[in-house]
Write a protein that holds these residues in place. Structure first.
Motif, PDB file in Angstrom:
ATOM      1  N   LYS A  46       0.831  -1.206   0.000  1.00  0.00           N
ATOM      2  CA  LYS A  46       0.000   0.000   0.000  1.00  0.00           C
ATOM      3  C   LYS A  46       0.867   1.258   0.000  1.00  0.00           C
ATOM      4  CE  LYS A  46      -3.927   2.226   2.270  1.00  0.00           C
ATOM      5  NZ  LYS A  46      -3.395   3.589   2.087  1.00  0.00           N
ATOM      6  N   LEU A  47       1.932   1.277   0.808  1.00  0.00           N
ATOM      7  CA  LEU A  47       2.813   2.442   0.875  1.00  0.00           C
ATOM      8  C   LEU A  47       3.424   2.728  -0.493  1.00  0.00           C
ATOM      9  CD1 LEU A  47       4.422   4.614   2.414  1.00  0.00           C
ATOM     10  CD2 LEU A  47       6.126   2.850   2.931  1.00  0.00           C
ATOM     11  N   ILE A  48       3.944   1.699  -1.147  1.00  0.00           N
ATOM     12  CA  ILE A  48       4.567   1.881  -2.455  1.00  0.00           C
ATOM     13  C   ILE A  48       3.551   2.406  -3.466  1.00  0.00           C
ATOM     14  CG2 ILE A  48       5.643   0.682  -4.400  1.00  0.00           C
ATOM     15  CD1 ILE A  48       6.946  -1.206  -2.307  1.00  0.00           C
ATOM     16  N   ARG A  49       2.379   1.841  -3.475  1.00  0.00           N
ATOM     17  CA  ARG A  49       1.355   2.286  -4.424  1.00  0.00           C
ATOM     18  C   ARG A  49       0.881   3.706  -4.123  1.00  0.00           C
ATOM     19  NH1 ARG A  49      -2.054  -3.444  -4.884  1.00  0.00           N
ATOM     20  NH2 ARG A  49      -0.511  -4.495  -6.240  1.00  0.00           N
ATOM     21  N   VAL A  74       8.340  -5.540  -3.468  1.00  0.00           N
ATOM     22  CA  VAL A  74       8.392  -4.511  -4.511  1.00  0.00           C
ATOM     23  C   VAL A  74       7.704  -5.032  -5.770  1.00  0.00           C
ATOM     24  CG1 VAL A  74       9.906  -3.243  -6.080  1.00  0.00           C
ATOM     25  CG2 VAL A  74      10.461  -3.356  -3.638  1.00  0.00           C
ATOM     26  N   GLY A  75       8.025  -6.255  -6.147  1.00  0.00           N
ATOM     27  CA  GLY A  75       7.421  -6.846  -7.329  1.00  0.00           C
ATOM     28  C   GLY A  75       5.906  -6.923  -7.235  1.00  0.00           C
ATOM     29  N   ALA A  76       5.414  -7.330  -6.069  1.00  0.00           N
ATOM     30  CA  ALA A  76       3.966  -7.442  -5.873  1.00  0.00           C
ATOM     31  C   ALA A  76       3.294  -6.070  -5.946  1.00  0.00           C
ATOM     32  CB  ALA A  76       3.682  -8.087  -4.512  1.00  0.00           C
ATOM     33  N   ALA A  77       3.982  -5.049  -5.462  1.00  0.00           N
ATOM     34  CA  ALA A  77       3.403  -3.709  -5.421  1.00  0.00           C
ATOM     35  C   ALA A  77       3.305  -3.061  -6.795  1.00  0.00           C
ATOM     36  CB  ALA A  77       4.222  -2.818  -4.487  1.00  0.00           C
TER      37      ALA A  77
END
Length: 313
Positions: A46-49, A74-77
């Motif tokens: 959520k933070l990355i997005r 990271v990959g999932a985000a």
């Protein structure tokens, strides 16, 4: 958000980037823990997005971070919006058997490491692929061919290294093996020689360590940083309160953390700053610093003098 090209590459990066070391969860390496609690996979994604929505497009990770878990998160985000992100990862320094440090930059290690990172990141290319440690110069010629082949295949867009060592940067420049340098730069450590190399050779500059391990965040000017013995975040027995001398130099309407960011953002060799924040509030504060006016030369001189008086050059 503001954007700049990483030197001679055509890769445009946001002025503030995400450092994903602390986002993968805790890591024990050579019997020493890194001190970071696990923020949780869902929170990290959520933070990355959320940061992507604010215009952040640069994220830096490594195969070593949390034994690969950082890359997985990271990959999932970013998998749904991969083309909007500039992904930087590192190789050559990983977690080996028994959580022992394993360093291997040999030519034969490169492709397996790259392929493993791509799997964890759920992508078929990385934008910047960095040496995470100083490579063996004797093997650079062979390594250059392998890395160039990966570039030609589209698996890598740019080659980099994460280091404070200007000698190895010069060696990689000689062999045309370098597009980007990730280096430490802060009020306490302006890294003038490295900056000169980056500017002269039109390299991309990625700045880390802007808060100097928390010394320049302002958070510990009057509150003690509690670190367990051996915590990698700690500067040993450093008295963080002595850095409160910078308080008197903070311009009105700016925080100490923003001053620390603005000082580095003003450097021509700093195209993006990667932060180790774990929450949206701290990132928003740094993003706000991007839009503040550049520091005047008088203030920069006063900051350098204060750093010198504290024992830093």
């Amino acid at each position: 958000m503001k954007y700049r090209n990483l030197g001679k590459t055509d890769i445009s990066v946001s002025s503030i980037g995400i450092g994903a070391w602390q986002l993968g969860g805790p890591l024990v390496l050579d019997g020493v823990h890194d001190g970071h609690p696990d923020p949780g996979k869902a929170n990290v994604i959520k933070l990355i997005r959320d940061l992507g929505e604010l215009g952040v497009n640069f994220i830096d990770t490594a195969e070593q971070y949390s034994h690969g878990e950082s890359e997985r998160r990271v990959g999932a985000a970013i998998k749904a919006d991969r083309d909007k992100w500039v992904v930087s990862t590192k190789f050559g320094h990983k977690v080996g058997e028994g959580n022992r440090r394993h360093i291997d930059t040999s030519p034969q290690s490169i492709m397996p490491a790259l392929e493993d990172s791509l799997k964890r990141l759920q992508t078929d290319y990385v934008d910047v692929y960095n040496y995470h440690t100083i490579p063996d110069i004797a093997h650079l010629e062979e390594s250059a061919k392998i890395l160039q082949k990966a570039k030609d295949k589209g698996m890598i867009r740019a080659l980099g290294i994460s280091t404070t060592d200007t000698a190895i940067v010069r060696e990689l420049i000689k062999r045309d093996m370098l597009d980007v340098v990730q280096y430490v730069s802060s009020i306490l450590s302006p890294a003038k020689e490295m900056q000169g190399l980056i500017e002269t050779n039109n390299l991309g500059g990625v700045s880390r360590g802007v808060m100097a391990g928390g010394c320049l965040s302002g958070r510990y000017f009057h509150t003690k940083l509690e670190c367990k013995t051996g915590d990698r975040r700690s500067w040993g027995d450093e008295d963080y309160s002595r850095f409160n001398v910078f308080e008197q130099l903070i311009p009105e309407g700016m925080t100490m953390a923003q001053l620390a960011c603005r000082f580095v953002l003003d450097q021509k060799a700093s195209h993006t700053i990667i932060l180790g924040a774990k929450n949206l509030k701290d990132y928003k504060s740094a993003i706000d610093a991007v839009h503040l006016e550049s520091l005047d030369e008088k203030l920069k001189a006063e900051l350098r003098t204060a750093a010198h008086d504290l024992g830093f050059d």
